[in-house]
Motif scaffolding. Structure first.
Motif, PDB file in Angstrom:
ATOM      1  N   SER A 165      65.654  21.135  75.867  1.00  0.00           N
ATOM      2  CA  SER A 165      66.769  21.093  74.924  1.00  0.00           C
ATOM      3  C   SER A 165      66.218  21.000  73.507  1.00  0.00           C
ATOM      4  O   SER A 165      65.225  20.313  73.265  1.00  0.00           O
ATOM      5  CB  SER A 165      67.701  19.914  75.217  1.00  0.00           C
ATOM      6  OG  SER A 165      67.035  18.688  75.050  1.00  0.00           O
ATOM      7  N   VAL A 166      66.859  21.736  72.603  1.00  0.00           N
ATOM      8  CA  VAL A 166      66.525  21.685  71.179  1.00  0.00           C
ATOM      9  C   VAL A 166      67.823  21.810  70.393  1.00  0.00           C
ATOM     10  O   VAL A 166      68.755  22.486  70.830  1.00  0.00           O
ATOM     11  CB  VAL A 166      65.534  22.801  70.750  1.00  0.00           C
ATOM     12  CG1 VAL A 166      64.165  22.615  71.388  1.00  0.00           C
ATOM     13  CG2 VAL A 166      66.078  24.187  71.053  1.00  0.00           C
TER      14      VAL A 166
ATOM     15  N   LEU B 156      62.725  24.597  61.763  1.00  0.00           N
ATOM     16  CA  LEU B 156      61.266  24.562  61.621  1.00  0.00           C
ATOM     17  C   LEU B 156      60.586  23.951  62.838  1.00  0.00           C
ATOM     18  O   LEU B 156      59.435  23.522  62.769  1.00  0.00           O
ATOM     19  CB  LEU B 156      60.892  23.756  60.366  1.00  0.00           C
ATOM     20  CG  LEU B 156      61.561  24.217  59.068  1.00  0.00           C
ATOM     21  CD1 LEU B 156      61.241  23.260  57.928  1.00  0.00           C
ATOM     22  CD2 LEU B 156      61.164  25.644  58.716  1.00  0.00           C
ATOM     23  N   LEU B 157      61.265  23.944  63.985  1.00  0.00           N
ATOM     24  CA  LEU B 157      60.710  23.279  65.166  1.00  0.00           C
ATOM     25  C   LEU B 157      59.312  23.798  65.492  1.00  0.00           C
ATOM     26  O   LEU B 157      58.974  24.936  65.178  1.00  0.00           O
ATOM     27  CB  LEU B 157      61.654  23.400  66.360  1.00  0.00           C
ATOM     28  CG  LEU B 157      61.948  24.760  66.970  1.00  0.00           C
ATOM     29  CD1 LEU B 157      60.930  25.163  67.999  1.00  0.00           C
ATOM     30  CD2 LEU B 157      63.309  24.712  67.632  1.00  0.00           C
ATOM     31  N   PRO B 158      58.473  22.967  66.104  1.00  0.00           N
ATOM     32  CA  PRO B 158      57.064  23.333  66.329  1.00  0.00           C
ATOM     33  C   PRO B 158      56.891  24.575  67.203  1.00  0.00           C
ATOM     34  O   PRO B 158      57.572  24.738  68.212  1.00  0.00           O
ATOM     35  CB  PRO B 158      56.493  22.106  67.055  1.00  0.00           C
ATOM     36  CG  PRO B 158      57.426  20.989  66.746  1.00  0.00           C
ATOM     37  CD  PRO B 158      58.777  21.615  66.573  1.00  0.00           C
TER      38      PRO B 158
ATOM     39  N   GLU C 116      52.464  15.751  64.476  1.00  0.00           N
ATOM     40  CA  GLU C 116      52.093  15.349  63.115  1.00  0.00           C
ATOM     41  C   GLU C 116      53.041  15.919  62.066  1.00  0.00           C
ATOM     42  O   GLU C 116      53.304  15.290  61.054  1.00  0.00           O
ATOM     43  CB  GLU C 116      50.666  15.804  62.799  1.00  0.00           C
ATOM     44  CG  GLU C 116      49.609  15.218  63.718  1.00  0.00           C
ATOM     45  CD  GLU C 116      49.548  13.698  63.636  1.00  0.00           C
ATOM     46  OE1 GLU C 116      49.599  13.166  62.510  1.00  0.00           O
ATOM     47  OE2 GLU C 116      49.461  13.054  64.686  1.00  0.00           O
ATOM     48  N   ASP C 117      53.525  17.136  62.284  1.00  0.00           N
ATOM     49  CA  ASP C 117      54.335  17.831  61.286  1.00  0.00           C
ATOM     50  C   ASP C 117      55.748  17.270  61.243  1.00  0.00           C
ATOM     51  O   ASP C 117      56.613  17.668  62.015  1.00  0.00           O
ATOM     52  CB  ASP C 117      54.361  19.333  61.590  1.00  0.00           C
ATOM     53  CG  ASP C 117      55.121  20.136  60.545  1.00  0.00           C
ATOM     54  OD1 ASP C 117      55.557  19.549  59.530  1.00  0.00           O
ATOM     55  OD2 ASP C 117      55.288  21.353  60.746  1.00  0.00           O
ATOM     56  N   GLU C 118      55.983  16.376  60.313  1.00  0.00           N
ATOM     57  CA  GLU C 118      57.290  15.732  60.182  1.00  0.00           C
ATOM     58  C   GLU C 118      58.384  16.736  59.848  1.00  0.00           C
ATOM     59  O   GLU C 118      59.516  16.611  60.303  1.00  0.00           O
ATOM     60  CB  GLU C 118      57.212  14.654  59.097  1.00  0.00           C
ATOM     61  CG  GLU C 118      58.384  13.724  59.074  1.00  0.00           C
ATOM     62  CD  GLU C 118      58.480  12.869  60.323  1.00  0.00           C
ATOM     63  OE1 GLU C 118      59.615  12.669  60.785  1.00  0.00           O
ATOM     64  OE2 GLU C 118      57.449  12.404  60.838  1.00  0.00           O
ATOM     65  N   GLN C 119      58.052  17.759  59.062  1.00  0.00           N
ATOM     66  CA  GLN C 119      59.045  18.757  58.663  1.00  0.00           C
ATOM     67  C   GLN C 119      59.591  19.535  59.847  1.00  0.00           C
ATOM     68  O   GLN C 119      60.712  20.027  59.809  1.00  0.00           O
ATOM     69  CB  GLN C 119      58.416  19.745  57.681  1.00  0.00           C
ATOM     70  CG  GLN C 119      58.926  19.576  56.289  1.00  0.00           C
ATOM     71  CD  GLN C 119      58.527  20.756  55.426  1.00  0.00           C
ATOM     72  OE1 GLN C 119      57.496  21.367  55.622  1.00  0.00           O
ATOM     73  NE2 GLN C 119      59.366  21.050  54.455  1.00  0.00           N
ATOM     74  N   ALA C 120      58.820  19.640  60.923  1.00  0.00           N
ATOM     75  CA  ALA C 120      59.246  20.414  62.088  1.00  0.00           C
ATOM     76  C   ALA C 120      60.526  19.871  62.709  1.00  0.00           C
ATOM     77  O   ALA C 120      61.260  20.603  63.368  1.00  0.00           O
ATOM     78  CB  ALA C 120      58.128  20.432  63.133  1.00  0.00           C
TER      79      ALA C 120
END
Length: 189
Positions: free
Chosen positions: A93-94, A100-102, A176-180
Motif C-alpha cells: 500500500s502507498v 516522491l516515494l522511494p 534516509e530520504d525524508e523527502q520521499a
C-alpha cells in the motif's frame, strides 16, 4: 514474491478542502500519476483505490476498486479493497499524495520481510517504512492472507492503520530520504 501495489486515493481530501487528492496537479500532472510512475516498475500489478471520480482514475490504465462501503473508512478500507481484488500473495500500500516515494521501496521492504522471516520462521509479516520523522504505516508490504483479519478489524469499527499492524509480526525499514515520504496535503503552488 509477486506483489500488487494499491495506491490509496479513496479519501475525502478534507485537508485539501475536499479536493480529490490523487487528481490534484503537482508539477503539471496529477499526484496519482507521479505515484504510478514510481511504483509501477517496482511491482507486478497496480490497483488504484478510489471512491470518487472513478472514471478519471480508470484513465490511468490500471484497475480501480472502491471501498466495501461508502463510509470513507480511511486507508485500511483501501487496503482491504486491494486485498480482495488482488490475485498476488503480497500487497503493497502507498498513498496517492506522496509523489516522491522511494524508487527502492519495494526491494527494501521485500528484503526486510525475507530476512525477518528467516529469523522468525513466519510468513505473516509486515514491512513498514520509517524515516527520521517517524513511521509511515501506509507504506506497507503485507501478505494478502491477512485479509480476513483485516475484515474483522474493520467490522469492529477500528480504523487506525498502526493499531492493526501492531497485532501482527512486523519490521520497520528505515529510509534516509525524508523527502520521499512527503505528503502533499494542500494544493501545491
Amino acid at each position: 514474491m509477486q506483489i500488487t501495489a494499491v495506491i490509496l486515493a479513496g479519501g475525502r481530501g478534507t485537508r485539501m478542502g475536499g479536493a480529490d487528492k490523487g487528481l490534484v496537479n503537482y508539477q503539471d500532472k496529477p499526484l496519482v500519476a507521479h505515484v504510478l510512475e514510481r511504483i509501477q516498475p517496482q511491482v507486478d500489478h497496480v490497483i488504484i483505490n478510489a471512491n470518487r471520480h472513478v472514471e478519471q482514475y480508470q484513465e490511468f490504465g490500471v484497475p480501480v476498486v472502491t471501498d466495501a462501503n461508502n463510509q470513507f473508512d480511511g486507508p485500511l478500507a483501501g487496503m482491504q479493497a486491494g486485498m480482495h481484488h488482488a490475485t498476488t500473495d503480497w500487497i503493497l500500500s502507498v498513498p496517492c499524495d506522496s509523489p516522491l516515494l522511494p524508487l527502492d521501496l519495494v526491494s527494501r521492504l521485500r528484503r526486510a520481510i525475507s530476512e525477518a522471516s528467516a529469523i522468525n520462521h513466519t510468513h505473516a509479516l509486515l514491512a513498514i517504512a520509517r524515516s527520521a520523522s517517524g513511521t509511515h504505516p501506509v507504506f506497507c508490504l503485507m501478505p494478502r492472507q491477512l485479509s480476513v483479519d483485516l475484515d474483522a478489524f474493520l467490522q469492529q469499527g477500528q480504523r487506525k492503520v498502526s493499531a492493526w499492524q501492531a497485532q501482527h509480526p512486523h519490521v520497520f525499514v528505515s529510509f534516509e530520504d525524508e523527502q520521499a515520504f512527503t505528503n502533499i496535503n494542500h494544493h501545491p503552488s
